[in-house]
Design a protein around this motif. Structure first.
Motif, PDB file in Angstrom:
ATOM      1  N   ARG A  81       0.561  -1.262   0.130  1.00 13.40           N
ATOM      2  CA  ARG A  81       0.054  -0.047   0.152  1.00 13.40           C
ATOM      3  C   ARG A  81       0.760   1.185  -0.307  1.00 13.40           C
ATOM      4  O   ARG A  81       1.936   1.123   0.616  1.00 13.40           O
ATOM      5  CB  ARG A  81      -1.088  -0.022   1.152  1.00 13.40           C
ATOM      6  CG  ARG A  81      -2.011  -1.004   1.167  1.00 13.40           C
ATOM      7  CD  ARG A  81      -2.943  -0.874   2.643  1.00 13.40           C
ATOM      8  NE  ARG A  81      -2.003  -1.321   3.649  1.00 13.40           N
ATOM      9  CZ  ARG A  81      -1.663  -0.320   4.776  1.00 13.40           C
ATOM     10  NH1 ARG A  81      -2.438   0.801   4.920  1.00 13.40           N
ATOM     11  NH2 ARG A  81      -1.013  -0.900   5.533  1.00 13.40           N
ATOM     12  N   TYR A  84      -0.237   8.251  -0.843  1.00 13.05           N
ATOM     13  CA  TYR A  84       0.536   9.389  -1.677  1.00 13.05           C
ATOM     14  C   TYR A  84      -0.414  10.830  -1.450  1.00 13.05           C
ATOM     15  O   TYR A  84      -1.514  10.836  -1.299  1.00 13.05           O
ATOM     16  CB  TYR A  84       0.104   9.026  -3.169  1.00 13.05           C
ATOM     17  CG  TYR A  84       0.351   9.956  -4.070  1.00 13.05           C
ATOM     18  CD1 TYR A  84       1.816  10.338  -4.400  1.00 13.05           C
ATOM     19  CD2 TYR A  84      -0.505  11.075  -4.825  1.00 13.05           C
ATOM     20  CE1 TYR A  84       2.149  11.258  -5.449  1.00 13.05           C
ATOM     21  CE2 TYR A  84      -0.086  12.057  -5.672  1.00 13.05           C
ATOM     22  CZ  TYR A  84       1.104  12.095  -5.766  1.00 13.05           C
ATOM     23  OH  TYR A  84       1.603  13.209  -6.753  1.00 13.05           O
ATOM     24  N   LYS A  96      -4.283   9.986  -2.457  1.00 10.89           N
ATOM     25  CA  LYS A  96      -4.451   8.959  -3.224  1.00 10.89           C
ATOM     26  C   LYS A  96      -3.895   7.761  -2.747  1.00 10.89           C
ATOM     27  O   LYS A  96      -2.830   7.751  -1.835  1.00 10.89           O
ATOM     28  CB  LYS A  96      -4.038   9.001  -4.630  1.00 10.89           C
ATOM     29  CG  LYS A  96      -4.147  10.260  -5.394  1.00 10.89           C
ATOM     30  CD  LYS A  96      -5.409  10.070  -6.487  1.00 10.89           C
ATOM     31  CE  LYS A  96      -5.787  11.086  -7.417  1.00 10.89           C
ATOM     32  NZ  LYS A  96      -6.481  12.148  -6.932  1.00 10.89           N
ATOM     33  N   GLU A  97      -4.644   6.712  -2.813  1.00 18.11           N
ATOM     34  CA  GLU A  97      -4.001   5.443  -2.267  1.00 18.11           C
ATOM     35  C   GLU A  97      -3.495   4.407  -3.673  1.00 18.11           C
ATOM     36  O   GLU A  97      -4.467   4.320  -4.569  1.00 18.11           O
ATOM     37  CB  GLU A  97      -5.205   4.464  -1.441  1.00 18.11           C
ATOM     38  CG  GLU A  97      -4.839   3.095  -1.124  1.00 18.11           C
ATOM     39  CD  GLU A  97      -4.455   2.914   0.307  1.00 18.11           C
ATOM     40  OE1 GLU A  97      -4.055   1.940   0.616  1.00 18.11           O
ATOM     41  OE2 GLU A  97      -4.760   3.853   1.099  1.00 18.11           O
ATOM     42  N   LEU A  98      -2.230   4.289  -3.549  1.00 17.53           N
ATOM     43  CA  LEU A  98      -1.771   3.549  -4.626  1.00 17.53           C
ATOM     44  C   LEU A  98      -1.213   2.170  -4.255  1.00 17.53           C
ATOM     45  O   LEU A  98      -1.234   2.052  -3.099  1.00 17.53           O
ATOM     46  CB  LEU A  98      -0.499   4.571  -5.172  1.00 17.53           C
ATOM     47  CG  LEU A  98      -0.664   5.727  -5.688  1.00 17.53           C
ATOM     48  CD1 LEU A  98       0.584   6.745  -5.736  1.00 17.53           C
ATOM     49  CD2 LEU A  98      -1.685   6.122  -6.788  1.00 17.53           C
ATOM     50  N   LYS A  99      -0.850   1.403  -5.231  1.00 16.15           N
ATOM     51  CA  LYS A  99      -0.413   0.070  -4.999  1.00 16.15           C
ATOM     52  C   LYS A  99       0.934  -0.171  -5.683  1.00 16.15           C
ATOM     53  O   LYS A  99       1.027   0.026  -6.811  1.00 16.15           O
ATOM     54  CB  LYS A  99      -1.514  -0.876  -5.197  1.00 16.15           C
ATOM     55  CG  LYS A  99      -1.349  -2.152  -4.905  1.00 16.15           C
ATOM     56  CD  LYS A  99      -1.435  -2.445  -3.537  1.00 16.15           C
ATOM     57  CE  LYS A  99      -1.525  -3.848  -3.034  1.00 16.15           C
ATOM     58  NZ  LYS A  99      -1.303  -3.982  -1.887  1.00 16.15           N
ATOM     59  N   LEU A 172       5.792   5.615 -10.201  1.00 13.64           N
ATOM     60  CA  LEU A 172       4.451   5.515  -9.418  1.00 13.64           C
ATOM     61  C   LEU A 172       3.749   6.667  -9.471  1.00 13.64           C
ATOM     62  O   LEU A 172       2.495   6.707  -9.678  1.00 13.64           O
ATOM     63  CB  LEU A 172       4.866   4.929  -8.191  1.00 13.64           C
ATOM     64  CG  LEU A 172       3.458   4.357  -7.396  1.00 13.64           C
ATOM     65  CD1 LEU A 172       2.621   3.266  -8.209  1.00 13.64           C
ATOM     66  CD2 LEU A 172       3.671   3.742  -5.974  1.00 13.64           C
ATOM     67  N   LYS A 174       3.432   9.288 -11.565  1.00 12.28           N
ATOM     68  CA  LYS A 174       3.447   9.509 -12.882  1.00 12.28           C
ATOM     69  C   LYS A 174       4.032  10.693 -13.390  1.00 12.28           C
ATOM     70  O   LYS A 174       3.562  11.599 -13.854  1.00 12.28           O
ATOM     71  CB  LYS A 174       1.884   9.355 -13.299  1.00 12.28           C
ATOM     72  CG  LYS A 174       1.442   8.139 -12.928  1.00 12.28           C
ATOM     73  CD  LYS A 174      -0.035   8.395 -13.495  1.00 12.28           C
ATOM     74  CE  LYS A 174      -0.642   6.922 -13.032  1.00 12.28           C
ATOM     75  NZ  LYS A 174      -2.155   6.969 -13.095  1.00 12.28           N
TER      76      LYS A 174
END
Length: 184
Positions: A81, A84, A96-99, A172, A174
């Motif tokens: 997890r 961000y 945001k929740e990124l993976k 990640l 971007k």
């Protein structure tokens, strides 16, 4: 006249307050009845969560500059997890929740261990005013976070680790380019 009356009232209160404080019989306290909790209720267990899952194992932050430097923070957890927060100069603003794959997080931690992150100085700076900072914090085996701030003037092994982690996380986030410059 009003000021004189207020002064007399303050003066009288000033003399009465120490007298109340010295004589405990004049003060009142309420007794609170404490209800005993049955032992069965106290023994109920909370769901078991691993300490390592609750706290981030790596934190990465880029600070703003006077220009258009990307500014964001990422907190990476062992299970992949990523919390961000894009602040400025990034395509994704806000939280945001990124993976990431858990293996990618483990690889970043392995790279930090191999570089001997725990032995890095806390700060690498030569006091230039308009440089953004890159801040990395890695949770150590004792549970403490070791934080390193990089602006400029770091040795090659420190720059290499920061560049590696930056490139992985910039992708990640971007960002089109991964930027720690070579002169840092």
């Amino acid at each position: 006249m009003r000021y004189f009356a207020a002064f007399l009232l303050l003066l009288a209160f000033g003399f009465a307050l120490p007298a109340c404080a010295q004589n405990p019989k004049k003060t009142t306290t309420q007794k609170v009845k404490i209800k005993k909790i049955p032992k069965k209720t106290v023994a109920a267990k909370a769901p078991v969560t691993a300490k390592s899952e609750a706290a981030p194992v790596l934190t990465f932050e880029r600070t703003p500059c006077f220009g258009t430097c990307p500014a964001y923070t990422m907190q990476l957890f062992a299970d992949g997890r990523v919390a961000y927060e894009g602040r400025r100069g990034v395509p994704m603003l806000g939280t945001k929740e990124l993976k990431l794959p858990a293996s990618a997080v483990a690889d970043l931690l392995r790279q930090a261990k191999e570089a001997r992150f725990e032995q890095f100085q806390d700060r690498y700076s030569q006091n230039t005013t308009d440089l953004p900072s890159t801040i990395i914090a890695v949770r150590q085996p004792n549970g403490q976070l070791k934080t390193v701030v990089l602006e400029e003037g770091a040795p090659e092994n420190v720059r290499q680790l920061f560049t590696y982690i930056s490139n992985q996380l910039d992708t990640l986030a971007k960002l089109s380019t991964a930027v720690p410059s070579a002169d840092r």
